[in-house]
Design a protein around this motif. Structure first.
Motif, PDB file in Angstrom:
ATOM      1  N   GLU A   1       1.090  -1.547   0.100  1.00 22.58           N
ATOM      2  CA  GLU A   1       0.153   0.124   0.040  1.00 22.58           C
ATOM      3  C   GLU A   1       0.854   1.848  -0.062  1.00 22.58           C
ATOM      4  OE1 GLU A   1      -3.518   0.625   2.644  1.00 22.58           O
ATOM      5  OE2 GLU A   1      -3.105  -1.909   3.110  1.00 22.58           O
ATOM      6  N   TYR A   2       1.953   1.592   0.787  1.00 23.00           N
ATOM      7  CA  TYR A   2       2.665   2.157   1.015  1.00 23.00           C
ATOM      8  C   TYR A   2       4.392   2.313  -0.129  1.00 23.00           C
ATOM      9  CZ  TYR A   2      -0.290   2.478   4.492  1.00 23.00           C
ATOM     10  OH  TYR A   2      -1.488   3.394   5.395  1.00 23.00           O
ATOM     11  N   VAL A   3       4.907   4.127  -0.022  1.00 20.76           N
ATOM     12  CA  VAL A   3       6.251   4.255  -0.655  1.00 20.76           C
ATOM     13  C   VAL A   3       7.007   4.537  -0.141  1.00 20.76           C
ATOM     14  CG1 VAL A   3       7.599   4.919  -3.104  1.00 20.76           C
ATOM     15  CG2 VAL A   3       5.028   4.201  -3.107  1.00 20.76           C
ATOM     16  N   THR A   4       7.710   4.132   0.554  1.00 22.43           N
ATOM     17  CA  THR A   4       8.615   5.525   0.986  1.00 22.43           C
ATOM     18  C   THR A   4       9.684   5.994   0.080  1.00 22.43           C
ATOM     19  OG1 THR A   4       8.251   3.700   3.059  1.00 22.43           O
ATOM     20  CG2 THR A   4      10.193   5.183   3.010  1.00 22.43           C
ATOM     21  N   LEU A   5       9.451   7.261   0.478  1.00 24.06           N
ATOM     22  CA  LEU A   5      10.490   9.000  -0.628  1.00 24.06           C
ATOM     23  C   LEU A   5      11.909   8.578   0.676  1.00 24.06           C
ATOM     24  CD1 LEU A   5       7.647  10.036  -2.331  1.00 24.06           C
ATOM     25  CD2 LEU A   5       8.607   8.374  -3.327  1.00 24.06           C
ATOM     26  N   GLU A   6      12.621   9.189  -0.650  1.00 19.70           N
ATOM     27  CA  GLU A   6      13.596   9.915   0.696  1.00 19.70           C
ATOM     28  C   GLU A   6      13.518  11.374  -0.272  1.00 19.70           C
ATOM     29  OE1 GLU A   6      18.225   9.799   1.532  1.00 19.70           O
ATOM     30  OE2 GLU A   6      17.446   9.208   0.218  1.00 19.70           O
ATOM     31  N   ILE A   7      13.350  12.575   0.872  1.00 14.86           N
ATOM     32  CA  ILE A   7      12.953  14.308  -0.276  1.00 14.86           C
ATOM     33  C   ILE A   7      14.346  14.750   0.007  1.00 14.86           C
ATOM     34  CG2 ILE A   7      10.452  13.431  -0.320  1.00 14.86           C
ATOM     35  CD1 ILE A   7      10.444  15.309   2.458  1.00 14.86           C
ATOM     36  N   SER A   8      15.238  14.215   1.291  1.00 11.04           N
ATOM     37  CA  SER A   8      16.211  14.855   1.449  1.00 11.04           C
ATOM     38  C   SER A   8      17.548  14.347   1.960  1.00 11.04           C
ATOM     39  CB  SER A   8      16.116  16.367   2.515  1.00 11.04           C
ATOM     40  OG  SER A   8      17.111  17.335   2.549  1.00 11.04           O
ATOM     41  N   ASP A   9      18.068  14.683   1.918  1.00 11.89           N
ATOM     42  CA  ASP A   9      19.055  13.699   2.917  1.00 11.89           C
ATOM     43  C   ASP A   9      19.167  13.317   4.113  1.00 11.89           C
ATOM     44  OD1 ASP A   9      20.618  13.681   0.123  1.00 11.89           O
ATOM     45  OD2 ASP A   9      21.809  15.521   1.032  1.00 11.89           O
ATOM     46  N   GLY A  10      18.675  12.141   3.852  1.00  7.50           N
ATOM     47  CA  GLY A  10      17.899  10.852   5.582  1.00  7.50           C
ATOM     48  C   GLY A  10      16.660  11.084   5.562  1.00  7.50           C
ATOM     49  N   VAL A  11      15.946  12.407   4.572  1.00  8.09           N
ATOM     50  CA  VAL A  11      14.728  12.834   5.520  1.00  8.09           C
ATOM     51  C   VAL A  11      13.659  11.747   4.591  1.00  8.09           C
ATOM     52  CG1 VAL A  11      12.723  14.013   5.440  1.00  8.09           C
ATOM     53  CG2 VAL A  11      15.189  15.097   5.865  1.00  8.09           C
ATOM     54  N   LEU A  12      12.978  10.439   4.829  1.00 12.53           N
ATOM     55  CA  LEU A  12      12.339   9.712   4.582  1.00 12.53           C
ATOM     56  C   LEU A  12      10.629   9.738   4.934  1.00 12.53           C
ATOM     57  CD1 LEU A  12      14.190   6.479   5.528  1.00 12.53           C
ATOM     58  CD2 LEU A  12      14.220   7.932   3.443  1.00 12.53           C
ATOM     59  N   VAL A  13       9.949  10.171   4.049  1.00 14.95           N
ATOM     60  CA  VAL A  13       8.003  10.324   4.167  1.00 14.95           C
ATOM     61  C   VAL A  13       7.454   8.836   3.407  1.00 14.95           C
ATOM     62  CG1 VAL A  13       6.857  11.896   3.274  1.00 14.95           C
ATOM     63  CG2 VAL A  13       8.731  12.399   3.486  1.00 14.95           C
ATOM     64  N   GLN A  14       6.214   8.595   4.231  1.00 14.51           N
ATOM     65  CA  GLN A  14       5.477   7.524   3.946  1.00 14.51           C
ATOM     66  C   GLN A  14       4.668   7.915   3.157  1.00 14.51           C
ATOM     67  OE1 GLN A  14       5.380   4.381   6.583  1.00 14.51           O
ATOM     68  NE2 GLN A  14       5.153   2.880   5.139  1.00 14.51           N
ATOM     69  N   VAL A  15       3.978   7.251   1.206  1.00 14.57           N
ATOM     70  CA  VAL A  15       2.802   7.926   1.235  1.00 14.57           C
ATOM     71  C   VAL A  15       2.183   6.700   0.598  1.00 14.57           C
ATOM     72  CG1 VAL A  15       3.865  10.189   0.179  1.00 14.57           C
ATOM     73  CG2 VAL A  15       4.043   8.961  -0.931  1.00 14.57           C
ATOM     74  N   VAL A  16       0.928   6.872  -0.080  1.00 19.23           N
ATOM     75  CA  VAL A  16       0.331   5.628  -0.337  1.00 19.23           C
ATOM     76  C   VAL A  16       0.475   5.571  -1.835  1.00 19.23           C
ATOM     77  CG1 VAL A  16      -2.137   5.151  -0.779  1.00 19.23           C
ATOM     78  CG2 VAL A  16      -1.698   6.902   1.348  1.00 19.23           C
ATOM     79  N   LYS A  17       0.741   4.555  -2.423  1.00 24.15           N
ATOM     80  CA  LYS A  17       1.071   4.237  -3.740  1.00 24.15           C
ATOM     81  C   LYS A  17       0.216   5.265  -4.655  1.00 24.15           C
ATOM     82  CE  LYS A  17       3.227  -0.029  -4.252  1.00 24.15           C
ATOM     83  NZ  LYS A  17       2.902  -1.131  -4.991  1.00 24.15           N
ATOM     84  N   ALA A  18      -0.910   5.531  -4.511  1.00 20.73           N
ATOM     85  CA  ALA A  18      -2.005   6.043  -5.532  1.00 20.73           C
ATOM     86  C   ALA A  18      -1.751   7.553  -4.937  1.00 20.73           C
ATOM     87  CB  ALA A  18      -3.364   6.235  -4.660  1.00 20.73           C
ATOM     88  N   ALA A  19      -1.140   7.626  -4.617  1.00 22.72           N
ATOM     89  CA  ALA A  19       0.028   9.651  -4.253  1.00 22.72           C
ATOM     90  C   ALA A  19       0.157   9.481  -5.506  1.00 22.72           C
ATOM     91  CB  ALA A  19       0.151   9.824  -2.923  1.00 22.72           C
ATOM     92  N   ILE A  20       1.640   8.376  -6.000  1.00 22.13           N
ATOM     93  CA  ILE A  20       2.743   8.766  -6.802  1.00 22.13           C
ATOM     94  C   ILE A  20       1.594   9.125  -8.548  1.00 22.13           C
ATOM     95  CG2 ILE A  20       3.787   7.893  -7.980  1.00 22.13           C
ATOM     96  CD1 ILE A  20       4.481   8.100  -5.168  1.00 22.13           C
ATOM     97  N   GLY A  21       2.072  10.679  -8.636  1.00 22.09           N
ATOM     98  CA  GLY A  21       1.512  10.849  -9.788  1.00 22.09           C
ATOM     99  C   GLY A  21       2.290  10.527 -10.854  1.00 22.09           C
ATOM    100  N   ARG A  22       3.469  10.771 -11.474  1.00 20.41           N
ATOM    101  CA  ARG A  22       4.494  10.561 -12.262  1.00 20.41           C
ATOM    102  C   ARG A  22       5.834  10.169 -11.782  1.00 20.41           C
ATOM    103  NH1 ARG A  22       6.547  15.539 -15.335  1.00 20.41           N
ATOM    104  NH2 ARG A  22       6.232  17.082 -13.601  1.00 20.41           N
ATOM    105  N   ILE A  23       6.180   9.407 -12.747  1.00 20.81           N
ATOM    106  CA  ILE A  23       7.846   9.390 -12.601  1.00 20.81           C
ATOM    107  C   ILE A  23       7.817   9.983 -13.613  1.00 20.81           C
ATOM    108  CG2 ILE A  23       9.806   7.639 -12.967  1.00 20.81           C
ATOM    109  CD1 ILE A  23       7.799   5.053 -12.626  1.00 20.81           C
ATOM    110  N   ILE A  24       9.342  10.539 -12.856  1.00 20.01           N
ATOM    111  CA  ILE A  24      10.613  11.832 -13.318  1.00 20.01           C
ATOM    112  C   ILE A  24      12.015  10.975 -14.398  1.00 20.01           C
ATOM    113  CG2 ILE A  24      12.369  12.899 -13.098  1.00 20.01           C
ATOM    114  CD1 ILE A  24      10.573  14.530 -10.416  1.00 20.01           C
TER     115      ILE A  24
END
Length: 149
Positions: A72-95
């Motif tokens: 259900e979830y994806v863990t994203l690193e938004i900055s060095d050492g900062v991890l955020v967990q979001v729902v998969k449906a919140a992924i808009g697009r791949i860069i």
């Protein structure tokens, strides 16, 4: 003087004139559901392509790199050492990878570029610095609003 009531001529096809708007409404609903179905399929493909190291943008505009995924979830690193967990449906697009596009854009040559000499600083007259009297001039004033006299 006598007034006679004359029956109005019927336009005929009364049933077909009611059927045309109904057909148009059904057609619009079908078209909108088809568009939504395509969007859901595209979203499912995007979520299925997620792998660690993929750079993504969420639907809220958060940019990060995928660290791990689960059901259900994806863990994203938004900055060095900062991890955020979001729902998969919140992924808009791949860069797409910038390295891959940069490698394609750079053409290699055997010539070595010569170093560019440092340019002398350019003195721009009246650039808002020192004036003749040694004071800095204020910037332009805005026109008065309706509340000012």
């Amino acid at each position: 003087m006598q007034l006679l009531a004359v029956p109005m001529a019927s336009s005929g096809g009364g049933g077909i004139t009611l059927l045309i708007p109904l057909i148009l409404i059904v057609g619009m609903i079908w078209f909108m559901s088809r568009t939504q179905r395509k969007q859901r399929e595209r979203q499912a493909q995007t979520v299925a392509a997620l792998a660690p190291g993929t750079k993504v943008i969420t639907t809220s505009g958060l940019v990060g790199i995928v660290e791990e995924t689960d059901d259900e979830y994806v863990t994203l690193e938004i900055s060095d050492g900062v991890l955020v967990q979001v729902v998969k449906a919140a992924i808009g697009r791949i860069i797409p990878d910038e390295d891959a596009t940069a490698d394609e854009a750079v053409e290699t040559t055997d010539e070595v570029a010569e170093p560019v000499e440092a340019l002398d600083p350019v003195d721009v007259p009246d650039a808002g610095r020192d004036k003749a009297d040694g004071k800095v001039q204020d910037g332009p004033k805005l026109p008065p609003t309706h509340s000012e006299n």
